[in-house]
Design a protein around this motif. Structure first.
Motif, PDB file in Angstrom:
ATOM      1  N   ARG A  37       0.840  -1.199   0.000  1.00 56.19           N
ATOM      2  CA  ARG A  37       0.000   0.000   0.000  1.00 56.19           C
ATOM      3  C   ARG A  37       0.879   1.255   0.000  1.00 56.19           C
ATOM      4  NH1 ARG A  37      -2.701   3.311   3.338  1.00 56.19           N
ATOM      5  NH2 ARG A  37      -4.724   4.001   2.548  1.00 56.19           N
ATOM      6  N   HIS A  51      -4.758   6.876  -5.893  1.00 56.41           N
ATOM      7  CA  HIS A  51      -5.843   5.900  -5.967  1.00 56.41           C
ATOM      8  C   HIS A  51      -6.005   5.349  -7.383  1.00 56.41           C
ATOM      9  CE1 HIS A  51      -6.880   6.587  -1.830  1.00 56.41           C
ATOM     10  NE2 HIS A  51      -6.735   7.884  -2.068  1.00 56.41           N
ATOM     11  N   ASN A  53      -6.237   6.951 -10.210  1.00 57.90           N
ATOM     12  CA  ASN A  53      -6.972   7.768 -11.184  1.00 57.90           C
ATOM     13  C   ASN A  53      -6.058   8.886 -11.668  1.00 57.90           C
ATOM     14  OD1 ASN A  53      -9.713   6.689 -11.467  1.00 57.90           O
ATOM     15  ND2 ASN A  53      -9.824   7.032  -9.270  1.00 57.90           N
ATOM     16  N   ALA A  63      -7.245   2.387 -11.458  1.00 56.04           N
ATOM     17  CA  ALA A  63      -8.355   2.191 -10.511  1.00 56.04           C
ATOM     18  C   ALA A  63      -9.447   1.345 -11.145  1.00 56.04           C
ATOM     19  CB  ALA A  63      -8.925   3.538 -10.099  1.00 56.04           C
ATOM     20  N   TYR A 109      -4.668  -3.879  -4.639  1.00 56.12           N
ATOM     21  CA  TYR A 109      -4.875  -2.503  -4.174  1.00 56.12           C
ATOM     22  C   TYR A 109      -5.546  -1.674  -5.270  1.00 56.12           C
ATOM     23  CZ  TYR A 109      -4.050   2.344  -2.948  1.00 56.12           C
ATOM     24  OH  TYR A 109      -4.247   3.680  -2.701  1.00 56.12           O
ATOM     25  N   PHE A 110      -4.964  -1.684  -6.473  1.00 58.52           N
ATOM     26  CA  PHE A 110      -5.518  -0.832  -7.538  1.00 58.52           C
ATOM     27  C   PHE A 110      -6.873  -1.356  -8.026  1.00 58.52           C
ATOM     28  CE2 PHE A 110      -1.060   0.734  -7.841  1.00 58.52           C
ATOM     29  CZ  PHE A 110      -1.347   2.085  -7.628  1.00 58.52           C
ATOM     30  N   HIS A 112      -9.144  -2.551  -6.301  1.00 61.40           N
ATOM     31  CA  HIS A 112     -10.186  -2.175  -5.335  1.00 61.40           C
ATOM     32  C   HIS A 112     -10.411  -0.671  -5.227  1.00 61.40           C
ATOM     33  CE1 HIS A 112      -9.836  -6.400  -4.109  1.00 61.40           C
ATOM     34  NE2 HIS A 112     -11.101  -6.233  -3.784  1.00 61.40           N
ATOM     35  N   GLN A 113      -9.685   0.139  -5.986  1.00 62.98           N
ATOM     36  CA  GLN A 113      -9.917   1.588  -5.953  1.00 62.98           C
ATOM     37  C   GLN A 113     -11.089   1.925  -6.879  1.00 62.98           C
ATOM     38  OE1 GLN A 113      -8.074   3.359  -3.647  1.00 62.98           O
ATOM     39  NE2 GLN A 113      -7.446   1.246  -3.252  1.00 62.98           N
ATOM     40  N   LYS A 114     -11.800   2.980  -6.507  1.00 66.55           N
ATOM     41  CA  LYS A 114     -12.976   3.367  -7.298  1.00 66.55           C
ATOM     42  C   LYS A 114     -12.524   4.114  -8.553  1.00 66.55           C
ATOM     43  CE  LYS A 114     -17.315   5.970  -6.608  1.00 66.55           C
ATOM     44  NZ  LYS A 114     -17.818   5.527  -7.873  1.00 66.55           N
TER      45      LYS A 114
END
Ligand code: HEC
Ligand code: HEC
Length: 210
Positions: A37, A51, A53, A63, A109-110, A112-114
């Motif tokens: 992370r 995140h 984006n 993302a 990690y990526f 699960h990012q919006k």
């Protein structure tokens, strides 16, 4: 300019332990996962956004991308099999010190990012792009992109999400598939069939999608 960027990368990579000795990272998977992370935000985030984006269209948005696809790409950069001058200049070095465990954790990690919102484009271009995306161009022997990338361009584990991706990045990838610098048989066929204006229309359409 490029050499300054590469020096900066080396400093960042060293600070986050990416430049560790070969083999060393594989021996400490648990520590790698804990660090993932921090690496995602502190290192990858400088280009891709913390995140995933990214603002600058040179750097793809990560993302909401599928974890399996991200993993495969990171391994392709690490194995130096995904070519293209930007991939070589930016991602080969970045991925070279990553263990499998860190790659898995970064991909999760990526994934699960919006994903950020799409970007508006002229309706006429969007209509042309959507028609190509949904139906292909039978007279040119082009299959619908939707068959593989899904009706909403959200993809699935084996096919990348394209919705909301930067149009400039999409165009660059299509050019790399066409020239085989990024060597993927199925996309080489697709990219070789599209004319420049059609590529632009479909890329703008994809960038507009949420
Ligand atoms: C200095 C900028 C920079 C940094 C830092 C960076 N990247 Fe990249 N990344 C790029 C560029 C540029 C590309 C596009 C390469 C291309 O055009 O082929 C890319 C492409 C990617 C792709 C391919 C995406 C796709 O849709 O196929 C992944 C995955 C990726 N990076 C993950 C990461 C991860 C994980 C990190 C951190 C360990 C990271 N990147 C750090 C610049 C960077
Ligand atoms: C038969 C299946 C198939 C069809 C049809 C197809 N694609 Fe693909 N596409 C793929 C696969 C598989 C990949 C992942 C390649 C890899 O592993 O590097 C991909 C990758 C891509 C990428 C790279 C994404 C990234 O993040 O780097 C773009 C852009 C793309 N496709 C656009 C399109 C467009 C536009 C169309 C329609 C004109 C299309 N594709 C039609 C299978 C397909």
């Amino acid at each position: 300019m490029r050499s300054i960027k590469i020096q900066l990368l080396a400093v960042l990579a060293a600070a986050f332990g990416l430049a560790s000795l070969p083999g060393q990272a594989q021996m400490q998977p648990a520590a790698d996962i804990t660090n993932a992370r921090d690496i995602a935000i502190g290192v990858c985030g400088t280009c891709h956004g913390p995140h995933g984006n990214s603002i600058n269209p040179m750097f793809p948005r990560l993302a909401g991308q599928h974890a399996w696809y991200l993993e495969q790409q990171l391994k392709a950069f690490r194995g130096e099999t995904r070519g293209d001058p930007y991939a070589i200049a930016y991602m080969w070095g970045m991925a070279s010190g990553l263990s499998d465990a860190t790659i898995d954790a970064l991909a999760e990690y990526f994934a699960h990012q919006k994903a950020g919102p799409g970007k508006p484009h002229r309706p006429a271009v969007l209509a042309e792009g959507k028609a190509i995306y949904d139906h292909g161009i039978p007279s040119q022997g082009l299959p619908a992109c939707a068959v593989c990338h899904g009706p909403q361009a959200l993809g699935d584990s084996m096919h990348p999400r394209l919705a909301g991706q930067h149009a400039e990045y999409i165009l660059k990838q299509l050019a790399s598939f066409k020239s085989n610098m990024r060597d993927v048989a199925v996309m080489h066929g697709v990219a070789g069939t599209l004319h420049d204006g059609q590529m632009k229309a479909v890329a703008d359409y994809l960038e507009s999608l949420p």
